[in-house]
Structures are given as structure tokens and as C-alpha cells.
Design an enzyme around this catalytic site. Structure first.
Site, PDB file in Angstrom:
ATOM      1  CE  LYS A  22      -4.208  -1.407   2.198  1.00  0.00           C
ATOM      2  NZ  LYS A  22      -5.081  -1.646   3.531  1.00  0.00           N
ATOM      3  CG  ASP A  69      -6.998  -0.599  11.258  1.00  0.00           C
ATOM      4  OD1 ASP A  69      -5.835  -0.872  11.833  1.00  0.00           O
ATOM      5  OD2 ASP A  69      -7.172  -1.558  10.221  1.00  0.00           O
ATOM      6  CB  CYS A 103     -13.226  -1.779   7.685  1.00  0.00           C
ATOM      7  SG  CYS A 103     -12.829  -0.234   8.525  1.00  0.00           S
ATOM      8  CB  CYS A 120      -2.267  11.901  31.066  1.00  0.00           C
ATOM      9  SG  CYS A 120      -1.751  11.018  29.610  1.00  0.00           S
TER      10      CYS A 120
END
Length: 249
Positions: A83, A127, A186, A243
Site C-alpha cells: 500500500k 485502525d 471494517c 496521564c
């Protein structure tokens, strides 16, 4: 800029907020795009068309037929190709004057730290939460602004995490890395194709603004899109004083 560049970027230069100085800032800039899929495709394509001088693409996946419904940097003829390299070819066709580095690799923390340190802005177009947190840690450590986007089904979100001011939250303030969040893919949940274009284009817009120092970024705000009803919701995101990623910075 030479005459060809002045013509290519003339519609940017006409904007008072950008002008010659802003466009030159883009030409001198280096953007790191992590993920060359649904979000990374439109984000990187707009960075290239806008004239960001050096774009580094990182992705260790190959083009699959199922990607082509939404990953617009790739073509049917490139199925099976890396990709990052496929996207590099597309960006060079859009703007042959810029430098595009394609890295077909899965980067670990050390490699991320190296790549982030070399960039002026980082776009997280991945993702999964593990990679997002790794990218966030690298950006906080290097003091580099991070533009983060995500899309699944008909829902999208985008924000900017900018550690340079010392007052803004990081990604871990919003999604604590010690909490378990379920990754949704997905491939199992589906995704509405145009939404990755919407969010990816907005990631490019935020990155360009950061590079030029114009306008107000999404730092401290999370924008969420309900694509079924085309409604945006904006919520404030506060810095977490405890944090473990950014509190000590």
C-alpha cells in the site's frame, strides 16, 4: 518558488491567511502519514496536492480488492502491491515536484520515535488502539502535533493532540492506554466509503493549518460525525493531570 509552482499553488497564494509565506512553509514541511488505507489515502493526496514538500507514508499491508471500495489512492491494477508504494505512485502523479518516501514496514516504538522526530506533523490514519497509543507516545515525547482520525460503519471522529503548548490533552487523556477498548475492524463491521474521505480530508486540513500556523486547530476538541444523519457533534477534551503519557512533559 518558480513560475510553475506559483501557478500550481496560486489558489492558495490568493488566500490572505496563506499567501506566499504560508505556501512556502508547506513546501518546506515534512508530514508523516501512518496508514495508507481509507483515511491515509485522501489525507495524503490532499497533502500532496497542497504542496507539502516531503511526505512519508508508513504501511505494511498490501492492496486487497476489498480495499478499493474506499481506499482511493489505490487501483485495481495494484492489487497485491504494498500500500505504501501504491500510494506513493499516486501522490507522485498528483504532484511530481514533492518528495514521497514509502515505508513498507510495521514500525516498533524505536522506529516510530525516529520517524516522528524527523516530521513536522504526524497524521494517525491507523485502525487499532495499540498503534494509536504508540504514535501518541512518540508524538508527546518528540513534541510533535498529532492529527488523529477514525471511522467505522457510519461514524467518524477527528481531533488534534498538540503537545507543544504544554496545556493540551494527548490521545491517552481521551482514551487511557491502561483501559481496554475493543478494536472494531471494517472487515467485520463494515464502513461507509465516503466517510473515510470526509475525515481524511479534514485530517489533511488540520495538518496544513498546523504547518502554516493559521486558524485554530481541533486541539482540545473532539469532532464526531454521525454519517447516517450527517450531524456533527463537538465536545471539549481536557488534559488529564495524571496521564502517564503527557503529565510529566
Amino acid at each position: 518558488m518558480d513560475d510553475s509552482q506559483l501557478l500550481r499553488y496560486s489558489r492558495h497564494i490568493l488566500l490572505d491567511e496563506i499567501g506566499i509565506e504560508g505556501q512556502q512553509a508547506l513546501l518546506d514541511a515534512h508530514a508523516l502519514v501512518i496508514g495508507a488505507g481509507g483515511l491515509g489515502s485522501p489525507a495524503a493526496m490532499y497533502l500532496a496536492s497542497a504542496g507539502v514538500g516531503h511526505i512519508t507514508l508508513v504501511d505494511n499491508d498490501t492492496v486487497d480488492l476489498t480495499n478499493l471500495q474506499r481506499q482511493i489512492a489505490h487501483t485495481t491494477q495494484r492489487v497485491g502491491q504494498p500500500k505504501a508504494e501504491s500510494a506513493r505512485l499516486t501522490l507522485q502523479q498528483i504532484n511530481p515536484d514533492i518528495t514521497v518516501t514509502a515505508l513498507n514496514e510495521r514500525v516498533d516504538d524505536a522506529r516510530l520515535a525516529q520517524l516522528v522526530a524527523q516530521a513536522d506533523v504526524v497524521l494517525d490514519c491507523t485502525d487499532n488502539f495499540a498503534t494509536r497509543h504508540a504514535v501518541n507516545r512518540a508524538c508527546v515525547a518528540a513534541g510533535k502535533p498529532l492529527v488523529s482520525g477514525a471511522v467505522i460503519r457510519f461514524d467518524g471522529q477527528i481531533s488534534v493532540f498538540d503537545p507543544r503548548s504544554g496545556a493540551q490533552p494527548c490521545y491517552s487523556c481521551l482514551f487511557p492506554q491502561d483501559q481496554k477498548f475493543e478494536d472494531v475492524a471494517c472487515s467485520t463491521m463494515g464502513v461507509f466509503a465516503p466517510l473515510v474521505g470526509v475525515v481524511g480530508a479534514m485530517q489533511a486540513a488540520e495538518a496544513l493549518k498546523l504547518l502554516m500556523g493559521v486558524g485554530a486547530s481541533l486541539a482540545g476538541r473532539l469532532m464526531m460525525l454521525d454519517g447516517l444523519h450527517m450531524e456533527w457533534t463537538s465536545i471539549g477534551v481536557a488534559r488529564n493531570g495524571a496521564c502517564p503519557v503527557c503529565a510529566a512533559q
